[in-house]
Design an enzyme around this catalytic site. Structure first.
Site, mmCIF file in Angstrom:
data_model
loop_
_atom_site.group_PDB
_atom_site.id
_atom_site.type_symbol
_atom_site.label_atom_id
_atom_site.label_comp_id
_atom_site.label_asym_id
_atom_site.label_seq_id
_atom_site.Cartn_x
_atom_site.Cartn_y
_atom_site.Cartn_z
ATOM 1 C CG ASP A 74 -1.696 -1.318 1.314
ATOM 2 O OD1 ASP A 74 -2.449 -1.605 0.371
ATOM 3 O OD2 ASP A 74 -1.522 -2.070 2.294
ATOM 4 C CG HIS A 132 -3.365 -5.266 3.105
ATOM 5 N ND1 HIS A 132 -2.924 -4.433 2.105
ATOM 6 C CD2 HIS A 132 -3.713 -6.422 2.490
ATOM 7 C CE1 HIS A 132 -2.989 -5.065 0.949
ATOM 8 N NE2 HIS A 132 -3.475 -6.267 1.147
#
Ligand code: NAX
Length: 484
Positions: free
Chosen positions: A317, A345
Site C-alpha cells: 500500500d 490492509h
C-alpha cells in the site's frame, strides 16, 4: 587466496603504478602515514596484510609485490562455526577498511589527474570514453580495485558467513513464485548473506513446490546454500530466522468475509504455534489476507516469541501510494518520503500524506487537497481490485517486492526513511492495544521503532478511527481462537 591477485590485470597495474608513483611522493607519504596510524592496534599479521593493500591503493607498489598481497587464510571446509564466524568478522572489517580507503584513493586519483596530468580535465574526460589506451588502463585499474574491494569480496565473504533460513509459506503460489527468487538472489537480506529456503505449501501442492525448487536450483544462485519443501508447518519452521507467511485460503464462491476470517484464523493459529515451538526468535511478516488479523492470531498463539517479531505487510500500500504521489507531482519516486499507511490492509486503510515530502516540499503544499481526498485515497485503497480487473490475476510481483522491502528494511535498516508496517499496537497514536495496526516506523538493523511525536489532524483521526473499528470487528469475529 588473494582476490586482488586472482583478479588483477598486472600489465595495466604496472603501468598505472609507475605513472602515479612519480606524481607526488610527498602526498603519498603523508597518506601512508595516515594509514599507518589507522593500523595501530591491529595484530602484526593483519597490519602487514592491510599495509600491503594500503600501498596498493597508493599506486606506488611495484608490480612484483602486487601478487604478494595475502588475505587471511579461509577456514578449511568443515571448520567450526566459531572459526567461520571469526573469519567472517575479519573479512567484514577488511571490507569496511577497503571501502573507506578506496573512496579516499579515488578522490586522490581525481585530484592528481586534475592537478598533475598535463591537460588534466581533458584527460579525465577522455578516460570516460576509453579512447586513450593509457587512461583506459587507469580506469581498468580503478574498476579492478572496485571489483576487488566490492562485490567479489562480498561474495567471498558470503562463502563463510553463516546462512540464515527463511521460510516462505504459499511457496507454490503466485507471490511465492516471485518472492523466493528475490530472496535467493540476495535482494532481501543483502549480497553477502547466504540463505537457506524452507518452502511450505499444502500437501496437494507438493509437485509445484518441487518444480519451484528445480527452477531455484537451475538459477545457481551463489547465495542459496540449501532448500527444502514441506507440507508440515512444524517441520518447515524448525530453526528459521525469518518467516514470510504468504499462503492463505482465498475467498471462495459464496464465502462470507466472516467465513474467510475464520478459515484463515485456524491456519494462522496453527502456524503461530509451530513457530513458537520451532523458531521462537524468528522475525515474521504476514502477507496472506486478512493480513493484520492473521498476524494477530499467529502472534497470540506464539507466547514465547517477542510480540515485536510479528508484523503484517502494508508495504505494498505504501509503495502504491508513493508511486501515485510521485506521478501526480511529476517527480521520481525517490523524491517521495514519509507517506504513511495507517490501519488495516483493506479498503479502510488510510494512506496519509500529512507528513509526506515530495522533492523536499510538503506534499500537502504541492498536491491539491481535493485530489488527495477524492482520488488518491480511494485509488490506493482500491488498487488491488484495479490490478485484478486489468490483469485477471491479483498483484503478485509487486507484493513480492513489497515483502522484500519490508524485511530488508527490518533486517538491514531503513537508513532514516519511514516505512509502514502492521505492528502490535501499544496505545500510541490513540489506537489502543492488542490490534495489529499499520503505523510509520524507522528501522535499524534487526529492529523497528515507531515514529513518535507526529501530529494527527481531525481528518486523519477520523480516517484512522474507521480502519481501527474494522480491525476490532475482525478481532471480535475470531476471538474464540485467541488464547486467553
Ligand atoms: P495464490 O493463490 O497464488 O497462492 C497461495 C498459496 O498458498 C497456494 O499455493 C496455496 O496452496 C497455499 N496455501 C493455502 N493454504 C496454505 C496453508 N495453510 N499453508 C501453506 N500454504 C497454503 O495466492 P497469492 O497471489 O500468492 O497470494 C497469497 C496471499 O497474499 C493471499 O491471501 C492474498 O490475498 C495476499 N496478498 C496480500 C497482500 C498484502 O499486501 N498484504 C497483497 C497481495 C496479495 O493479495
Amino acid at each position: 587466496m588473494s582476490l586482488l591477485r586472482r583478479a588483477a590485470p598486472k600489465p595495466a597495474v604496472a603501468t598505472a603504478t609507475r605513472r602515479f608513483a612519480s606524481f607526488s611522493p610527498k602526498e603519498l607519504e603523508a597518506y601512508r602515514g595516515k594509514i599507518a596510524a589507522d593500523l595501530t592496534g591491529l595484530s602484526a599479521a593483519a597490519r602487514a596484510s592491510l599495509d600491503a593493500k594500503a600501498k596498493l591503493l597508493e599506486w606506488d607498489t611495484p608490480a612484483a609485490s602486487y601478487s604478494a598481497v595475502t588475505f587471511p587464510k579461509p577456514p578449511a571446509p568443515g571448520a567450526s562455526k566459531e572459526v567461520r564466524a571469526a573469519y567472517t568478522e575479519c573479512m567484514v572489517a577488511e571490507q569496511a577498511w577497503l571501502d573507506e580507503k578506496l573512496s579516499a584513493a579515488k578522490a586522490h586519483l581525481t585530484k592528481l589527474l586534475a592537478s598533475k596530468v598535463p591537460n588534466g580535465p581533458e584527460t579525465a574526460r577522455r578516460m570516460a570514453s576509453f579512447s586513450d589506451p593509457e587512461c583506459a588502463q587507469v580506469q581498468q585499474y580503478i574498476a579492478q580495485l572496485e571489483h576487488d574491494s566490492g562485490l567479489a569480496h562480498k561474495f567471498d565473504i558470503a562463502k563463510w558467513k553463516p546462512p540464515v533460513t527463511v521460510a516462505v509459506t504459499g511457496a507454490a503460489g503466485a507471490i511465492g513464485y516471485s518472492l523466493l527468487f528475490k530472496i535467493a538472489s540476495g535482494e532481501m537480506l543483502g549480497p553477502d548473506q547466504p540463505v537457506v529456503l524452507s518452502l511450505l505449501d499444502l500437501p496437494t501442492s507438493m509437485d509445484k513446490v518441487q518444480g519451484v525448487m528445480m527452477e531455484l536450483a537451475d538459477c545457481a544462485f551463489p547465495l542459496l546454500h540449501g532448500m527444502g519443501g514441506f507440507s508440515d508447518a512444524r517441520a518447515a519452521f524448525e530453526g528459521v530466522d525469518y518467516a514470510c507467511l504468504v499462503g492463505a485460503t482465498p475467498r471462495g464462491p459464496g464465502m462470507e468475509r466472516k467465513d474467510l476470517l475464520l478459515k484463515n484464523a485456524e491456519i494462522f493459529a496453527a502456524q503461530g504455534k509451530a513457530l513458537n515451538a520451532g523458531a521462537p526468535g524468528a522475525k515474521v511478516v504476514v502477507v496472506g489476507n486478512p493480513a493484520n488479523t492473521n498476524c494477530l492470531i499467529g502472534m497470540m498463539n506464539a507466547p514465547d516469541m517477542p510480540r515485536a517479531n510479528w508484523t503484517a505487510m502494508t508495504r505494498l500500500d505504501q509503495t502504491r501510494a508513493e508511486g501515485l504521489l510521485a506521478a501526480k507531482a511529476g517527480v521520481s519516486v525517490n523524491a517521495v518520503d514519509r507517506v504513511v499507511i495507517w490501519g488495516n490492509h483493506s479498503a479502510t486503510q488510510f494512506p496519509d500524506i500529512s507528513h509526506a515530502t515530495v522533492g523536499g516540499k510538503w506534499a500537502k503544499e504541492a498536491i491539491p487537497d481535493e485530489w488527495y481526498k477524492s482520488t488518491f485515497i480511494p485509488e490506493v485503497a482500491q488498487r488491488g481490485a484495479a490490478i485484478i480487473k486489468a490483469r485477471g490475476a491479483s498483484s503478485a510481483a509487486s507484493a513480492a517486492q513489497a515483502a522484500v522491502f519490508h524485511v530488508r528494511d527490518w533486517a538491514l535498516g531503513s537508513r532514516g526513511k519511514w516505512a509502514s508496517m502492521g505492528v502490535i499496537s501499544n496505545g500510541s497514536y490513540g489506537i489502543g492495544e492488542d490490534l495489529v495496526y499499520s503505523v510509520p516506523v524507522v528501522c535499524y538493523p534487526g529492529e523497528y521503532r515507531r515514529v513518535g511525536g507526529i501530529s494527527i489532524d481531525p481528518y486523519a483521526a477520523q480516517m484512522m478511527e474507521a480502519t481501527r473499528k474494522e480491525l476490532i470487528a475482525e478481532r471480535d469475529a475470531i476471538k474464540h481462537l485467541l488464547p486467553k
